[in-house]
Motif scaffolding. Structure first.
Motif, PDB file in Angstrom:
ATOM      1  N   HIS A 235       0.834  -1.202   0.000  1.00 25.87           N
ATOM      2  CA  HIS A 235       0.000   0.000   0.000  1.00 25.87           C
ATOM      3  C   HIS A 235       0.873   1.259   0.000  1.00 25.87           C
ATOM      4  O   HIS A 235       0.578   2.228  -0.709  1.00 25.87           O
ATOM      5  CB  HIS A 235      -0.922  -0.004   1.217  1.00 25.87           C
ATOM      6  CG  HIS A 235      -1.957   1.077   1.191  1.00 25.87           C
ATOM      7  ND1 HIS A 235      -1.690   2.370   1.584  1.00 25.87           N
ATOM      8  CD2 HIS A 235      -3.261   1.057   0.805  1.00 25.87           C
ATOM      9  CE1 HIS A 235      -2.792   3.099   1.461  1.00 25.87           C
ATOM     10  NE2 HIS A 235      -3.756   2.329   0.981  1.00 25.87           N
ATOM     11  N   ALA A 236       1.958   1.249   0.784  1.00 30.72           N
ATOM     12  CA  ALA A 236       2.841   2.410   0.823  1.00 30.72           C
ATOM     13  C   ALA A 236       3.501   2.643  -0.528  1.00 30.72           C
ATOM     14  O   ALA A 236       3.678   3.790  -0.957  1.00 30.72           O
ATOM     15  CB  ALA A 236       3.902   2.215   1.913  1.00 30.72           C
ATOM     16  N   ARG A 237       3.857   1.554  -1.230  1.00 31.91           N
ATOM     17  CA  ARG A 237       4.471   1.708  -2.554  1.00 31.91           C
ATOM     18  C   ARG A 237       3.472   2.327  -3.543  1.00 31.91           C
ATOM     19  O   ARG A 237       3.826   3.241  -4.299  1.00 31.91           O
ATOM     20  CB  ARG A 237       4.952   0.349  -3.056  1.00 31.91           C
ATOM     21  CG  ARG A 237       5.667   0.430  -4.411  1.00 31.91           C
ATOM     22  CD  ARG A 237       6.122  -0.934  -4.891  1.00 31.91           C
ATOM     23  NE  ARG A 237       7.199  -1.457  -4.061  1.00 31.91           N
ATOM     24  CZ  ARG A 237       7.070  -2.494  -3.246  1.00 31.91           C
ATOM     25  NH1 ARG A 237       5.901  -3.132  -3.169  1.00 31.91           N
ATOM     26  NH2 ARG A 237       8.082  -2.917  -2.529  1.00 31.91           N
ATOM     27  N   ASP A 238       2.246   1.824  -3.550  1.00 33.34           N
ATOM     28  CA  ASP A 238       1.237   2.385  -4.453  1.00 33.34           C
ATOM     29  C   ASP A 238       0.885   3.827  -4.070  1.00 33.34           C
ATOM     30  O   ASP A 238       0.679   4.676  -4.939  1.00 33.34           O
ATOM     31  CB  ASP A 238      -0.023   1.524  -4.412  1.00 33.34           C
ATOM     32  CG  ASP A 238       0.209   0.140  -4.984  1.00 33.34           C
ATOM     33  OD1 ASP A 238       1.102   0.005  -5.835  1.00 33.34           O
ATOM     34  OD2 ASP A 238      -0.480  -0.808  -4.559  1.00 33.34           O
ATOM     35  N   PHE A 239       0.823   4.099  -2.763  1.00 34.70           N
ATOM     36  CA  PHE A 239       0.520   5.447  -2.297  1.00 34.70           C
ATOM     37  C   PHE A 239       1.629   6.418  -2.723  1.00 34.70           C
ATOM     38  O   PHE A 239       1.364   7.535  -3.192  1.00 34.70           O
ATOM     39  CB  PHE A 239       0.367   5.437  -0.774  1.00 34.70           C
ATOM     40  CG  PHE A 239      -0.211   6.696  -0.202  1.00 34.70           C
ATOM     41  CD1 PHE A 239      -1.576   6.843  -0.053  1.00 34.70           C
ATOM     42  CD2 PHE A 239       0.618   7.738   0.194  1.00 34.70           C
ATOM     43  CE1 PHE A 239      -2.111   8.011   0.483  1.00 34.70           C
ATOM     44  CE2 PHE A 239       0.093   8.904   0.724  1.00 34.70           C
ATOM     45  CZ  PHE A 239      -1.275   9.038   0.872  1.00 34.70           C
ATOM     46  N   ALA A 240       2.883   5.980  -2.561  1.00 35.33           N
ATOM     47  CA  ALA A 240       4.005   6.839  -2.950  1.00 35.33           C
ATOM     48  C   ALA A 240       4.038   7.045  -4.461  1.00 35.33           C
ATOM     49  O   ALA A 240       4.310   8.156  -4.942  1.00 35.33           O
ATOM     50  CB  ALA A 240       5.321   6.209  -2.468  1.00 35.33           C
ATOM     51  N   ARG A 241       3.758   5.980  -5.235  1.00 35.56           N
ATOM     52  CA  ARG A 241       3.744   6.121  -6.686  1.00 35.56           C
ATOM     53  C   ARG A 241       2.675   7.128  -7.118  1.00 35.56           C
ATOM     54  O   ARG A 241       2.915   7.966  -7.986  1.00 35.56           O
ATOM     55  CB  ARG A 241       3.497   4.764  -7.342  1.00 35.56           C
ATOM     56  CG  ARG A 241       3.551   4.825  -8.870  1.00 35.56           C
ATOM     57  CD  ARG A 241       3.143   3.518  -9.509  1.00 35.56           C
ATOM     58  NE  ARG A 241       4.068   2.448  -9.172  1.00 35.56           N
ATOM     59  CZ  ARG A 241       3.781   1.421  -8.380  1.00 35.56           C
ATOM     60  NH1 ARG A 241       2.569   1.327  -7.855  1.00 35.56           N
ATOM     61  NH2 ARG A 241       4.667   0.498  -8.128  1.00 35.56           N
ATOM     62  N   LYS A 242       1.520   7.043  -6.503  1.00 34.85           N
ATOM     63  CA  LYS A 242       0.429   7.964  -6.846  1.00 34.85           C
ATOM     64  C   LYS A 242       0.798   9.404  -6.516  1.00 34.85           C
ATOM     65  O   LYS A 242       0.532  10.328  -7.291  1.00 34.85           O
ATOM     66  CB  LYS A 242      -0.833   7.549  -6.087  1.00 34.85           C
ATOM     67  CG  LYS A 242      -2.098   8.228  -6.572  1.00 34.85           C
ATOM     68  CD  LYS A 242      -2.493   7.735  -7.940  1.00 34.85           C
ATOM     69  CE  LYS A 242      -3.833   8.324  -8.367  1.00 34.85           C
ATOM     70  NZ  LYS A 242      -4.222   7.885  -9.712  1.00 34.85           N
ATOM     71  N   THR A 283      -6.654   7.144   0.522  1.00 33.09           N
ATOM     72  CA  THR A 283      -5.900   8.026  -0.367  1.00 33.09           C
ATOM     73  C   THR A 283      -5.378   9.277   0.324  1.00 33.09           C
ATOM     74  O   THR A 283      -4.820  10.137  -0.337  1.00 33.09           O
ATOM     75  CB  THR A 283      -6.800   8.451  -1.542  1.00 33.09           C
ATOM     76  OG1 THR A 283      -8.006   9.046  -1.018  1.00 33.09           O
ATOM     77  CG2 THR A 283      -7.165   7.237  -2.398  1.00 33.09           C
ATOM     78  N   LYS A 284      -5.558   9.397   1.631  1.00 34.72           N
ATOM     79  CA  LYS A 284      -5.079  10.572   2.361  1.00 34.72           C
ATOM     80  C   LYS A 284      -4.302  10.129   3.595  1.00 34.72           C
ATOM     81  O   LYS A 284      -4.519   9.049   4.132  1.00 34.72           O
ATOM     82  CB  LYS A 284      -6.245  11.468   2.772  1.00 34.72           C
ATOM     83  CG  LYS A 284      -6.983  12.109   1.608  1.00 34.72           C
ATOM     84  CD  LYS A 284      -8.059  13.053   2.103  1.00 34.72           C
ATOM     85  CE  LYS A 284      -8.787  13.720   0.941  1.00 34.72           C
ATOM     86  NZ  LYS A 284      -9.850  14.642   1.405  1.00 34.72           N
ATOM     87  N   GLN A 285      -3.405  11.013   4.038  1.00 38.31           N
ATOM     88  CA  GLN A 285      -2.597  10.693   5.204  1.00 38.31           C
ATOM     89  C   GLN A 285      -3.458  10.494   6.443  1.00 38.31           C
ATOM     90  O   GLN A 285      -3.189   9.609   7.258  1.00 38.31           O
ATOM     91  CB  GLN A 285      -1.560  11.803   5.448  1.00 38.31           C
ATOM     92  CG  GLN A 285      -0.653  11.523   6.639  1.00 38.31           C
ATOM     93  CD  GLN A 285       0.378  12.621   6.853  1.00 38.31           C
ATOM     94  OE1 GLN A 285       0.435  13.581   6.083  1.00 38.31           O
ATOM     95  NE2 GLN A 285       1.184  12.477   7.886  1.00 38.31           N
ATOM     96  N   LEU A 292      -4.313   2.743  10.704  1.00 32.80           N
ATOM     97  CA  LEU A 292      -3.291   2.112  11.539  1.00 32.80           C
ATOM     98  C   LEU A 292      -3.642   2.213  13.013  1.00 32.80           C
ATOM     99  O   LEU A 292      -3.398   1.277  13.791  1.00 32.80           O
ATOM    100  CB  LEU A 292      -1.931   2.765  11.276  1.00 32.80           C
ATOM    101  CG  LEU A 292      -1.376   2.606   9.851  1.00 32.80           C
ATOM    102  CD1 LEU A 292      -0.072   3.374   9.694  1.00 32.80           C
ATOM    103  CD2 LEU A 292      -1.172   1.139   9.512  1.00 32.80           C
ATOM    104  N   ASN A 293      -4.215   3.340  13.413  1.00 30.04           N
ATOM    105  CA  ASN A 293      -4.636   3.501  14.796  1.00 30.04           C
ATOM    106  C   ASN A 293      -5.737   2.501  15.156  1.00 30.04           C
ATOM    107  O   ASN A 293      -5.727   1.897  16.234  1.00 30.04           O
ATOM    108  CB  ASN A 293      -5.125   4.935  15.025  1.00 30.04           C
ATOM    109  CG  ASN A 293      -5.447   5.207  16.481  1.00 30.04           C
ATOM    110  OD1 ASN A 293      -4.560   5.363  17.318  1.00 30.04           O
ATOM    111  ND2 ASN A 293      -6.735   5.285  16.790  1.00 30.04           N
ATOM    112  N   LYS A 294      -6.659   2.294  14.221  1.00 27.93           N
ATOM    113  CA  LYS A 294      -7.741   1.336  14.461  1.00 27.93           C
ATOM    114  C   LYS A 294      -7.198  -0.088  14.522  1.00 27.93           C
ATOM    115  O   LYS A 294      -7.671  -0.909  15.323  1.00 27.93           O
ATOM    116  CB  LYS A 294      -8.782   1.456  13.344  1.00 27.93           C
ATOM    117  CG  LYS A 294      -9.999   0.568  13.537  1.00 27.93           C
ATOM    118  CD  LYS A 294     -11.010   0.779  12.429  1.00 27.93           C
ATOM    119  CE  LYS A 294     -12.225  -0.121  12.643  1.00 27.93           C
ATOM    120  NZ  LYS A 294     -13.233   0.060  11.555  1.00 27.93           N
TER     121      LYS A 294
END
Length: 329
Positions: A235-242, A283-285, A292-294
């Motif tokens: 997910h982090a890789r796709d988020f960073a690519r976007k 799609t947002k921070q 992650l908190n949940k």
């Protein structure tokens, strides 16, 4: 070579096998370190025992904490023990099982070090040569001007001049080494007996069905944590690519280009749609932090009968007065 490949495949099959492999490597490292270790006894009555006990105790303590550090069960156990209950209740039996597995593996390398030192006998001779009664042996050097305590403290130092052409030092060394090896073999036999009794007696008092449940859920926690980490990486890789693609798209000037329709446009569009699907709508921070908190404070229930809800777009057609005519999914 084929057997070596089978062994490597076993140690790479799951995290428990990897932990076993790491503990075996630590045990072999402890043996190699001891054989390459240059042990020099101080040959002084006030320092012999302190130095010898330090060599026998300090490295096992280091190997023990190193085994705890590299064992994957440690992290899984601490996460399960310290996490908030949330939607998933804690299982003390699983924490106990993980703790027991961690301790057993972490004790392997220290026990190997202690057994090797006892069977070798040099450290035992340095520590307890002063405690031996010299009257049991003949040929004690008595013309050196030293009291018998200092002479006995120099027994581990075979190059000392007072023991030149003397069989006294060899006799004392053999005597103490026999005691050291007897203690080492006794400890090894005791460990084997305890392990055998544990295997034979434990099934008579424990519920095997509960043991299987505990082992299953301990493996589940390990697999769940690894899958969560892998999913976070994807997910982090796709988020960073976007984010990177959007940055460069924002830098473009607004121009209109009339180009022929590329034949691979549909493929590019499918790739973009797949990337949006992998982002799962996060799609947002703020959404990532909330997710992650949940996960930490309220892990999902262990129930896979409920399918995840996937929102479907709905288009409602209305007339000029705002009345609904029909809807399209």
């Amino acid at each position: 070579m084929d057997r070596l490949k089978l062994v490597l495949q076993y140690f790479q099959s799951n995290s428990e096998s990897i932990s076993n492999g790491i503990c075996i490597v630590l045990a072999l490292v402890s043996v190699k370190l001891y054989t390459s270790f240059d042990f020099n006894c101080p040959c002084l009555p006030q320092y012999n025992k302190l130095y010898s006990l330090g060599v026998m105790i300090v490295p096992p303590v280091i190997f023990f904490f190193l085994g705890v550090l590299v064992n994957r069960h440690t992290g899984v156990m601490m996460d399960e023990w310290l996490r908030p209950a949330g939607n998933r209740p804690k299982n003390p039996a699983v924490v106990k099982y993980l703790f027991s597995a961690m301790i057993q593996r972490a004790l392997l390398a220290p026990m190997v070090w202690i057994l090797v030192t006892l069977l070798d006998g040099k450290i035992f001779i340095c520590a307890f040569s002063v405690s031996v009664d010299p009257a049991l042996f003949s040929g004690a050097p008595n013309n050196t001007g030293l009291d018998m305590t200092k002479i006995m403290a120099k027994v581990p130092c075979k190059e000392d001049v007072i023991f030149r052409n003397s069989s006294f030092r060899k006799a004392v060394s053999r005597y103490v080494r026999c005691y050291s090896q007897a203690v080492g073999w006794s400890i090894l036999l005791l460990l084997i007996l305890l392990g055998a009794l544990g295997r034979l007696v434990k099934p008579c008092f424990d519920d095997h069905a509960k043991f299987l449940q505990t082992r299953y859920w301990s493996n589940y926690l390990d697999v769940e944590q690894r899958l969560f980490d892998e999913t976070c990486v994807l997910h982090a890789r796709d988020f960073a690519r976007k984010c990177v693609v959007q940055f460069f798209e924002d830098m473009r000037e607004d121009t209109i280009l009339h180009l022929p329709h590329p034949p691979f446009f549909a493929v590019i569009r499918e790739d973009l749609e797949d990337e949006e699907e992998r982002l799962h709508g996060i799609t947002k921070q703020e959404q990532v932090d909330q997710l992650l908190n949940k996960w930490y404070y309220s892990k999902p229930e262990l129930d896979v009968t409920r399918f995840a809800y996937k929102p479907q777009p709905c288009v409602t057609w209305e007339d000029c007065e705002g009345r609904t005519l029909y809807s399209d999914l």
